[in-house]
Design a protein around this motif. Structure first.
Motif, PDB file in Angstrom:
ATOM      1  N   SER A  34       0.822  -1.210   0.000  1.00 41.92           N
ATOM      2  CA  SER A  34       0.000   0.000   0.000  1.00 41.92           C
ATOM      3  C   SER A  34       0.854   1.257   0.000  1.00 41.92           C
ATOM      4  O   SER A  34       0.337   2.360  -0.146  1.00 41.92           O
ATOM      5  N   SER A  83       3.600   5.723  -7.235  1.00 38.13           N
ATOM      6  CA  SER A  83       2.953   6.490  -6.178  1.00 38.13           C
ATOM      7  C   SER A  83       1.536   5.950  -6.024  1.00 38.13           C
ATOM      8  O   SER A  83       0.842   5.711  -7.006  1.00 38.13           O
ATOM      9  N   GLY A  84       1.141   5.737  -4.769  1.00 40.53           N
ATOM     10  CA  GLY A  84      -0.157   5.118  -4.506  1.00 40.53           C
ATOM     11  C   GLY A  84      -0.014   3.618  -4.338  1.00 40.53           C
ATOM     12  O   GLY A  84       1.002   3.015  -4.708  1.00 40.53           O
ATOM     13  N   SER A 117       3.340   1.886  -2.188  1.00 40.72           N
ATOM     14  CA  SER A 117       3.916   2.102  -3.536  1.00 40.72           C
ATOM     15  C   SER A 117       5.185   1.300  -3.798  1.00 40.72           C
ATOM     16  O   SER A 117       5.931   1.625  -4.729  1.00 40.72           O
ATOM     17  N   ASP A 161      -1.818   3.401  -8.401  1.00 41.43           N
ATOM     18  CA  ASP A 161      -2.842   4.428  -8.598  1.00 41.43           C
ATOM     19  C   ASP A 161      -2.272   5.684  -9.240  1.00 41.43           C
ATOM     20  O   ASP A 161      -2.853   6.766  -9.097  1.00 41.43           O
ATOM     21  N   ASP A 162      -1.134   5.567  -9.950  1.00 39.68           N
ATOM     22  CA  ASP A 162      -0.487   6.740 -10.543  1.00 39.68           C
ATOM     23  C   ASP A 162      -0.642   6.802 -12.055  1.00 39.68           C
ATOM     24  O   ASP A 162       0.025   7.587 -12.722  1.00 39.68           O
TER      25      ASP A 162
END
Length: 493
Positions: free
Chosen positions: A359, A381-382, A361, A401-402
């Protein structure tokens, strides 16, 4: 005909010698004389044309023209000849200099190429050794209580398990080297994939009350059989060829967020956020084993190449290695360096190492036998949303999530390619085909990239919801995807 031969110091054209008189004649004249008289014109003895002896002489040098008889004319001739000789010498020197430059340039390039080859060979050897050994770093892991995980070995794999996974890795490595020497002839070409379109769409596999299909897998031995896991707490086995549901597996009390079709048995393995892992018998539609490896929601599972063991990750910040036949958790490891959940996991094709996403990254590479973190890949990132190892054994694809996809070289342990996506693009699943030539992406849409060039060769936008899973059929002859819109779609030509 009268014959006259004048004695002269000049050598006639085509001279021949008479063997009887030793005199020199012009061949044209003596042949005509012999034809009329048949005797030597000097000695008078009988002679035939065959007895004549030819004389080999140098080519006749023509005399200077009458204009070159004066001293000024001679000087001009000498000057012209001298200029011609000097000009010829200059041209030769010029050609020699050009040849020397070309030779020097070629030698320089050859030397540079040899240096580059030597450096690359050295790096390749070092990278292969690093990948083969993957020596563990300083211990950063903690083994959980063996009683909680039904582990009888105090956090240590037994010799039989180590022997099993090591022998399987040796066989797979040898097979992969042979298999990846050439591309299979029946592998679908990129041009054909560009022509793919939706050929089937199924929306009746899961309940309408809790819509959304969140996991997908295809049977490795029969690509007509497709397994899906849904938000409705069930798993469904679907036959693509006959377009009918084979069975629905009920037992979880929360969504089935990960599903695996066993390659050698009529089994399906499911994981849910209800903290349970279930091994199902498809024929009986019953649970064979329930593996209680975690106390928190399970985020991902991956089947070992032997088909006997299962890797699982959870929000409890730990990964577990379990025996699917007995349901026992053999080892359970937590990383105490930082507090983070494990969001994704997959075994390397050889099964000696595996990767997990966190979680925070970070992608972590683990040595299974040593239970140690041997490499870390930062850069996203994320939270990590998906990871996938290529069957060639060298590449790892990751997403977070980037809105980018990163490709890592396991030989050099570094990121060698980053594929930027549109702003806000969500990636939920990544999958290499069995040959490693194509990479499929599921998220805001479904995309296919070709390896090495890493170019997007096809995008499918038929889903009206977020695509959550994607898989290739045999030799990429079709692609299927699932989505939050409750549909399973099949793409082919």
């Amino acid at each position: 005909m009268s014959f006259h031969c004048a004695i002269s110091n000049d050598i006639p054209e085509d001279p021949v010698v008479s063997p009887h008189s030793g005199s020199i004649f012009e061949k044209r004249l003596i042949l005509k004389f012999l034809e009329e008289n048949g005797v030597d014109p000097i000695s008078g003895k009988e002679m035939s044309a065959d007895e004549l002896i030819e004389i080999k002489t140098a080519s006749i040098i023509k005399p200077k023209p009458p204009s070159a008889t004066s001293i000024p004319s001679l000087l001009k001739s000498f000057q012209d000849e001298w200029d011609a000789v000097v000009l010829h010498s200059f041209n030769l020197r010029q050609q020699l200099q050009t040849t020397r430059q070309e030779l020097s340039f070629a030698l320089y390039h050859h030397d540079a190429a040899c240096r580059v080859i030597a450096r690359l060979t050295k790096e390749l050897t070092a990278a292969r050794e690093a990948l083969a050994t993957l020596k563990p770093k300083a211990p950063t892991t903690a083994i959980t209580n063996s009683e909680e995980t039904n582990n009888d070995n105090d956090g240590v794999l037994s010799e039989s398990v180590i022997e099993n996974i090591s022998s399987k890795a040796s066989v797979l490595t040898a097979e992969r080297k042979k298999r990846f020497r050439s591309i299979p002839e029946d592998l679908i070409k990129p041009e054909k994939i560009k022509e793919f379109k939706t050929t089937s769409s199924q929306t009746c596999l899961h309940s309408v009350s809790k819509p959304g299909i969140v996991s997908l897998d295809i049977c490795p031995t029969d690509s007509n059989k497709i397994a899906t896991g849904g938000n409705d707490h069930t798993a469904t086995i679907f036959d693509k060829k006959s377009e009918r549901i084979i069975t629905v597996l009920k037992g979880h009390n929360k969504k089935v967020n990960s599903i695996i079709y066993h390659p050698n048995k009529e089994n399906v393995i499911t994981a849910s956020i209800d903290s349970q892992i279930r091994v199902w018998d498809i024929e009986d539609s019953k649970t064979q084993q329930i593996i209680q490896a975690h106390e928190s929601p399970i985020t991902s599972i991956s089947l070992h190449a032997t088909g006997c063991y299962l890797l699982s990750t959870s929000n409890d910040e730990q990964w577990a290695f379990s025996d699917i036949d007995t349901g026992k958790v053999l080892i359970k490891v937590g990383d105490q360096t930082t507090n983070h959940s494990l969001t994704a996991a997959q075994f390397h094709p050889d099964g000696l190492i595996f990767g997990t996403g966190t979680s925070e990254s970070l992608i972590k590479i683990w040595d299974l036998k040593e239970r140690s973190n041997v490499a870390n890949f930062p850069g996203h990132s994320g939270p990590i949303s998906a990871i996938s190892f290529s069957e060639n054994g060298y590449y790892l694809a990751t997403s977070a999530d980037d809105s980018v996809i990163k490709l890592w070289d396991l030989r050099k342990l570094k990121n060698f390619k980053t594929i930027p996506l549109e702003e806000g693009y969500q990636v939920k699943d990544l999958c290499f085909d069995h040959t490693g030539n194509y990479l499929a992406v599921a998220g805001s849409d479904v995309r296919v990239y070709i390896s090495k060039q890493w170019e997007n060769i096809k995008s499918f936008t038929d889903h009206i919801g977020l695509a959550t899973g994607v898989r290739f059929g045999h030799n990429a002859n079709f692609i299927c995807s699932v989505s939050m819109d409750r549909s399973l779609k099949v793409y082919s030509s």
